[in-house]
Scaffold this active site. Structure first.
Site, PDB file in Angstrom:
ATOM      1  N   ARG A  77       7.339  -5.063   5.102  1.00  0.00           N
ATOM      2  CA  ARG A  77       7.893  -3.735   5.242  1.00  0.00           C
ATOM      3  C   ARG A  77       6.779  -2.763   5.605  1.00  0.00           C
ATOM      4  O   ARG A  77       5.667  -2.783   5.045  1.00  0.00           O
ATOM      5  CB  ARG A  77       8.649  -3.234   4.018  1.00  0.00           C
ATOM      6  CG  ARG A  77       9.324  -1.926   4.442  1.00  0.00           C
ATOM      7  CD  ARG A  77      10.552  -1.455   3.846  1.00  0.00           C
ATOM      8  NE  ARG A  77      11.605  -2.315   3.497  1.00  0.00           N
ATOM      9  CZ  ARG A  77      12.475  -1.964   2.539  1.00  0.00           C
ATOM     10  NH1 ARG A  77      12.350  -0.805   1.911  1.00  0.00           N
ATOM     11  NH2 ARG A  77      13.461  -2.778   2.253  1.00  0.00           N
ATOM     12  N   LEU A  78       7.119  -1.983   6.580  1.00  0.00           N
ATOM     13  CA  LEU A  78       6.210  -0.922   7.031  1.00  0.00           C
ATOM     14  C   LEU A  78       5.601  -0.199   5.830  1.00  0.00           C
ATOM     15  O   LEU A  78       6.305   0.086   4.848  1.00  0.00           O
ATOM     16  CB  LEU A  78       7.028   0.070   7.874  1.00  0.00           C
ATOM     17  CG  LEU A  78       6.273   1.240   8.460  1.00  0.00           C
ATOM     18  CD1 LEU A  78       5.265   0.776   9.512  1.00  0.00           C
ATOM     19  CD2 LEU A  78       7.248   2.248   9.071  1.00  0.00           C
ATOM     20  N   HIS A  79       4.312   0.083   5.866  1.00  0.00           N
ATOM     21  CA  HIS A  79       3.686   0.891   4.817  1.00  0.00           C
ATOM     22  C   HIS A  79       2.549   1.705   5.404  1.00  0.00           C
ATOM     23  O   HIS A  79       1.761   1.202   6.196  1.00  0.00           O
ATOM     24  CB  HIS A  79       3.208   0.022   3.642  1.00  0.00           C
ATOM     25  CG  HIS A  79       2.379  -1.137   4.066  1.00  0.00           C
ATOM     26  ND1 HIS A  79       2.929  -2.329   4.508  1.00  0.00           N
ATOM     27  CD2 HIS A  79       1.041  -1.301   4.155  1.00  0.00           C
ATOM     28  CE1 HIS A  79       1.971  -3.164   4.826  1.00  0.00           C
ATOM     29  NE2 HIS A  79       0.800  -2.559   4.645  1.00  0.00           N
ATOM     30  N   LEU A  80       2.505   2.960   4.981  1.00  0.00           N
ATOM     31  CA  LEU A  80       1.455   3.879   5.433  1.00  0.00           C
ATOM     32  C   LEU A  80       0.348   3.873   4.381  1.00  0.00           C
ATOM     33  O   LEU A  80       0.600   4.139   3.199  1.00  0.00           O
ATOM     34  CB  LEU A  80       2.045   5.287   5.576  1.00  0.00           C
ATOM     35  CG  LEU A  80       1.078   6.414   5.923  1.00  0.00           C
ATOM     36  CD1 LEU A  80       0.461   6.204   7.304  1.00  0.00           C
ATOM     37  CD2 LEU A  80       1.814   7.772   5.887  1.00  0.00           C
TER      38      LEU A  80
END
Ligand code: AMP
Ligand code: ZN
Length: 190
Positions: free
Chosen positions: A104-107
């Site tokens: 999952r996308l994570h910043l």
């Protein structure tokens, strides 16, 4: 079973690369959440402060975002800025890894001292201190201009093993032990 062609997530959800998903299902791990995002602490912080902002929308990685996600990415950046503002005596960088390890996308919202026992390998250094780290601002601009984010995996993988260099001066250490001794000089204990 997830199957995401450009990334490495063609595997069972019990695999470690889905551990961020397990974290956001655990209320104890969540520092804060709103309608769109969760904020957690990185479990193996590579700096004094290291947060991850994870969208509730199930986007595998930065290479999968579309123009419809631009507002979400701006919101993630805005949320990251709130955390940065709460540590006024530290500089921060905020961005995405070109080829992430975790689903999952994570910043990443990370202070730039890089003083941490979890920072051990050349890879750890290079994923934050070479163009492998894609600043959030640049990603939002690319998405706005082109409607997608193009990741040339071969190009980015070259940065993983490139020669170590201090991020604050021209020093090129022999190894990580050398580099870790050196960067402390740039960040006297507060
Ligand atoms: P990357 O996929 O390379 O962008 O980075 C994944 C990040 O997730 C790394 O900085 C890891 O230290 C972090 N991480 C790995 N497992 C966990 C976990 N269970 N909870 C929080 N952070 C994690
Ligand atoms: Zn230096």
């Amino acid at each position: 079973m997830k199957n995401c062609s450009i990334t490495n997530f063609k595997m069972n959800e019990n695999h470690w690369s889905f551990n961020l998903i397990r974290e956001i299902k655990n209320p104890k791990s969540i520092l804060e959440e709103d309608e769109f995002v969760y904020i957690i602490k990185d479990k193996y912080p590579k700096s004094t402060y290291h947060y991850l902002i994870i969208p509730k929308k199930d986007i595998p990685s930065i290479s999968k975002v579309t123009k419809d996600d631009l507002e979400l990415l701006h919101h993630m950046e805005h949320t990251g800025n709130k955390y940065i503002d709460s540590h006024k005596d530290y500089d921060f960088q905020m961005g995405y890894h070109a080829v992430p390890n975790m689903y999952r996308l994570h910043l990443h919202v990370i202070s730039t001292d890089f003083i941490s026992n979890s920072l051990k390998t050349v890879r750890h250094w290079n994923i934050f201190n070479t163009p492998y780290f894609l600043p959030s601002k640049d990603i939002c601009k690319e998405l706005e201009d082109k409607g997608h984010v193009f990741i040339d995996i071969k190009k980015y993988e070259k940065y993983l093993s490139c020669k170590l260099k201090c991020h604050k001066c021209s020093y090129t250490p022999k190894n990580m032990v050398d580099l870790k001794k050196h960067i402390i000089e740039h960040f006297p204990v507060k």
